[in-house]
Scaffold this active site. Structure first.
Site, PDB file in Angstrom:
ATOM      1  CB  ILE A 231     -38.273 -28.918 -11.155  1.00  0.00           C
ATOM      2  CG1 ILE A 231     -39.639 -29.522 -10.801  1.00  0.00           C
ATOM      3  CG2 ILE A 231     -38.446 -27.552 -11.773  1.00  0.00           C
ATOM      4  CD1 ILE A 231     -40.447 -28.663  -9.818  1.00  0.00           C
ATOM      5  CG  ASP A 232     -33.467 -31.905  -9.516  1.00  0.00           C
ATOM      6  OD1 ASP A 232     -33.319 -32.014 -10.747  1.00  0.00           O
ATOM      7  OD2 ASP A 232     -32.604 -31.422  -8.756  1.00  0.00           O
TER       8      ASP A 232
END
Length: 440
Positions: A231-232
């Site tokens: 995930i970012d």
């Protein structure tokens, strides 16, 4: 030898402690391997031991020699001396920021004539034939890069080195109570509530300051936890880390077979319609990610389902300061809109790019919110949006795309209003949730 092409400095070396990079011994084919710890750093830096020094990996006194500009061959010796006195490069080795290849890779188009000449000299077949380490290998095989993992690693004379002198840093790693972020521990995997402002598995030049590394230490595991999905960096929430390569492959298979379900909470700056949002993402692996509402041949399908959208207060000034939330210029800051999202396809930056394309960017998203504002102020500036213009030729459209990319900002430094709030797989047999999002 250095190539001016990014945040790293490639060096082709006979021996960094020698007075000159090219020596008679090298030309005669006699190689004297050197020890990385003696070449790069005679003393151990405390950067990784003391969190008060985590911002000091600047290599300021090395900037002249270890820069991304062309470095004269005679400067290599001064580089060795400078780095040795600072002791920083040994930390770069631990960060995973130093790579080597037996043979120097092909120079980029930005290489100077001098660098091209040196490259041609050191890759001349008559020279390569004298190197026993590359016998039986094609030049392409010998140009494959590997990471230097130990300060006492032996590197053969004539080896190409690539040093990332300014690795991307994640200082929040030192401020987190990692044990409190552990959601579940099983024999096969660990579920972590990832903090915003951290990397799941690290970057090309920094594998040290990562969730996988710090969670491994917090749990006292001898074997490192492995990344199964991403995930970012600016997103918080549930991530699954595998305890073995075997389970890492198993989980990857579940993702491919669409057996993994991910729910997100997004704090949008404007209301988002309930239902499925469909866009198409340009298949170029660089930010910002461009999306189109209309089908574009070769672009990737992006779909998410907005399950709920409710009006909530805009984050207070104190919360914004705590999470380094960036003020991106959004005019209306009385209310935000918390959206529950079922992610149907998992593209990089997908939720952020899609919500911005709907004029409802994620709060604090310094990359996509400026572009959303630009489209609101000047409809038609987005060449792929609702109000897109018709272009008479491809050159005009290409210029418009470049201008649109320029409307985007930089990647957020810490947090945005986005949380991976729940992850489940095998029809809910395994289901885990994150704590309340930072904005509540």
């Amino acid at each position: 030898m250095t190539f001016a092409s990014g945040s790293f400095t490639p060096i082709l070396t006979n021996s960094l402690v020698a007075s000159r990079i090219w020596t008679p011994n090298w030309r005669n084919g006699f190689f004297s391997p050197f020890n990385m710890v003696h070449t790069f750093a005679s003393t151990r830096s405390r950067l990784l031991k003391n969190k008060n020094h985590y911002k000091r990996l600047t290599l300021s006194s090395c900037s002249r020699s270890f820069s991304c500009q062309s470095t004269a061959l005679s400067d290599i010796n001064s580089t060795s001396h400078t780095v040795s006195s600072n002791g920083y490069v040994e930390d770069l080795i631990q960060f995973g920021a130093v790579y080597y290849a037996l043979v120097c890779p092909k120079p980029p188009p930005t290489a100077s004539p001098e660098q091209i000449k040196v490259y041609e000299e050191v890759t001349d077949p008559s020279i390569l034939r004298q190197r026993t380490s590359i016998k039986g290998k094609t030049v392409r095989e010998a140009q494959k890069t590997f990471k230097i993992t130990r300060a006492d690693e032996i590197v053969e004379a004539g080896t190409y080195l690539r040093v990332h002198v300014h690795p991307k840093r994640f200082p929040r790693c030192y401020d987190i109570d990692w044990k409190s972020r552990i959601i579940a521990v099983t024999d096969d995997y660990v579920v972590l509530d990832k903090p915003a402002g951290t990397s799941v598995g690290g970057t090309t030049d920094n594998i040290e300051e990562s969730c996988a590394t710090f969670a491994t230490r917090a749990l006292g595991f001898s074997a490192p936890l492995l990344t199964t999905h991403q995930i970012d960096n600016c997103t918080e929430g549930c991530v699954v880390l595998a305890r073995s390569k075997e389970y890492c492959s198993v989980f990857h298979g579940k993702i491919r077979e669409k057996k993994v379900k991910k729910l997100y909470l997004a704090l949008a700056a404007a209301p988002v319609p309930i239902g499925i949002l469909t866009h198409y993402m340009r298949p170029i692996n660089m930010a910002p990610r461009l999306v189109s509402e209309d089908f574009v041949k070769g672009w990737l399908l992006c779909q998410l389902e907005v399950l709920e959208c409710k009006k909530v207060p805009w984050p207070s000034s104190e919360i914004q300061r705590t999470y380094n939330l960036e003020d991106c210029g959004w005019a209306l800051k009385d209310f935000a809109y918390e959206c529950q999202i079922n992610l149907l396809t998992g593209r990089t930056h997908q939720i952020r790019a899609q919500l911005a394309a709907c004029s409802a960017p994620v709060v604090g998203d310094s990359m996509y919110m400026p572009a959303a504002i630009a489209e609101i102020v000047c409809p038609g500036s987005n060449p792929f949006g609702k109000n897109k213009k018709l272009y008479s030729n491809e050159n005009d459209k290409s210029l418009a795309i470049d201008e649109w990319i320029a409307q985007h900002g930089k990647e957020p430094s810490v947090a945005v209003g986005l949380q991976a709030c729940q992850i489940s797989w095998d029809d809910g047999q395994h289901c885990y949730g994150a704590r309340l999002p930072w904005w509540r």
